[in-house]
Scaffold this active site. Structure first.
Site, PDB file in Angstrom:
ATOM      1  N   LYS A 146       5.048   5.616 -83.308  1.00 53.91           N
ATOM      2  CA  LYS A 146       6.230   5.260 -82.527  1.00 53.91           C
ATOM      3  C   LYS A 146       7.492   5.492 -83.342  1.00 53.91           C
ATOM      4  O   LYS A 146       7.543   5.180 -84.523  1.00 53.91           O
ATOM      5  CB  LYS A 146       6.134   3.776 -82.136  1.00 53.91           C
ATOM      6  CG  LYS A 146       7.363   3.218 -81.456  1.00 53.91           C
ATOM      7  CD  LYS A 146       7.109   1.821 -80.895  1.00 53.91           C
ATOM      8  CE  LYS A 146       7.546   0.739 -81.845  1.00 53.91           C
ATOM      9  NZ  LYS A 146       7.436  -0.618 -81.275  1.00 53.91           N
ATOM     10  N   ASP A 173      -0.660  -5.082 -78.106  1.00 53.83           N
ATOM     11  CA  ASP A 173       0.467  -5.262 -79.024  1.00 53.83           C
ATOM     12  C   ASP A 173       0.688  -6.748 -79.270  1.00 53.83           C
ATOM     13  O   ASP A 173       0.280  -7.574 -78.455  1.00 53.83           O
ATOM     14  CB  ASP A 173       1.739  -4.624 -78.434  1.00 53.83           C
ATOM     15  CG  ASP A 173       2.702  -4.152 -79.523  1.00 53.83           C
ATOM     16  OD1 ASP A 173       2.493  -4.509 -80.702  1.00 53.83           O
ATOM     17  OD2 ASP A 173       3.657  -3.433 -79.188  1.00 53.83           O
ATOM     18  N   GLY A 179       9.292  -3.982 -72.975  1.00 59.47           N
ATOM     19  CA  GLY A 179       8.237  -3.164 -72.377  1.00 59.47           C
ATOM     20  C   GLY A 179       8.344  -1.673 -72.699  1.00 59.47           C
ATOM     21  O   GLY A 179       7.477  -0.896 -72.300  1.00 59.47           O
TER      22      GLY A 179
END
Ligand code: R5P
Length: 249
Positions: A146, A173, A179
């Protein structure tokens, strides 16, 4: 309260600042009234993500929160606290802090409810949970890389490819906040042919339309633990806390 062990239960939502101050007031008052020991049972410990000054002038709120708690409680019990730049609670807390994990509860949930599952960690920090859960139930796991450009802009890519075609993908997570992290991971899983996508979060903050954002990205279902009370709660952590507190007797 004289001579007693007092347990304060606090999840810091929906008003973390107020909750922190109320915790300090309650702890100090308990001691003032003769409590032997004050334990803070915080299923979700707010402020831990702010572990550095991300922008000039920002407060490193985790340190300030810890200073306040160090002065007012004797022990902290929490569940899957956000340890990223801090490798251990000892880096911030002087009082003993016990970390519990919801991993086994999540693994049980997946095993009972989601057949043909593959577990995905949406970033390297979350992979510890994804990998442990996958090992526990004997399914495959992978991690996404990420990149976070801001609190509302993240991208991710799959660096350790596994077969997702026709699979029931479970993205795990520690925190689901806006979100975005889950949504990006879900888009990748959808593109790779996932049959369904369940997002499981230990701490469901679920702010800024997180649920609809994740749904638009292809998430079939969102499940959280009741560390923070929310309509998505599907995994109960009270037993974990109760078991730990029993040791205090
Ligand atoms: C970050 O390191 C955490 O593990 C979560 O991935 C993050 O807090 C999720 O935030 P959001 O839902 O806003 O993307």
């Amino acid at each position: 309260m004289k001579g007693k062990t007092i347990v304060l239960v606090q999840s810091y939502q929906p008003n973390p600042e107020k909750s922190l101050l109320m915790t300090v007031f309650a702890a100090e008052t308990a001691k003032d009234l003769g409590a032997k020991k004050v334990i803070l049972a915080a299923p979700y410990l707010a402020y831990m993500r702010q572990d550095k000054r991300f922008h000039p002038g920002e407060a490193i709120s985790s340190r300030i929160m810890a200073k306040l708690l160090n002065n007012s409680v004797d022990k902290i019990i929490t569940i899957d606290p956000h340890l990223h730049r801090y490798k251990s609670m000892k880096e911030v807390f002087k009082v003993p802090a016990k970390n519990l994990t919801a991993n086994l509860l999540i693994a049980d949930y997946v095993q009972k409810k989601i057949p043909n599952a593959v577990i995905i960690g949406p970033d390297w920090e979350s992979y510890q949970w994804a990998e442990a859960i996958a090992k526990r139930i004997g399914v495959q796991s992978t991690v996404l890389e990420k990149t976070r450009y801001s609190s509302r802009h993240v991208t991710s890519k799959m660096t350790k490819p596994v077969e997702l075609q026709g699979k029931n993908v479970v993205i795990v997570d520690d925190i689901i906040s806006t979100g975005h992290t889950i949504a990006e991971a879900a888009k990748k899983a959808r593109a790779a042919g996932a049959k369904s996508i369940t997002a499981i979060g230990v701490h469901g903050l679920l702010v800024e339309g997180a649920l609809s954002k994740m749904k638009r990205a292809g998430v079939t279902k969102v499940i959280t633990t009741n560390c923070i009370e929310h309509k998505t709660n599907g995994i109960d952590v009270t037993g974990l806390l109760a078991e730990e507190l029993r040791k205090e007797k």
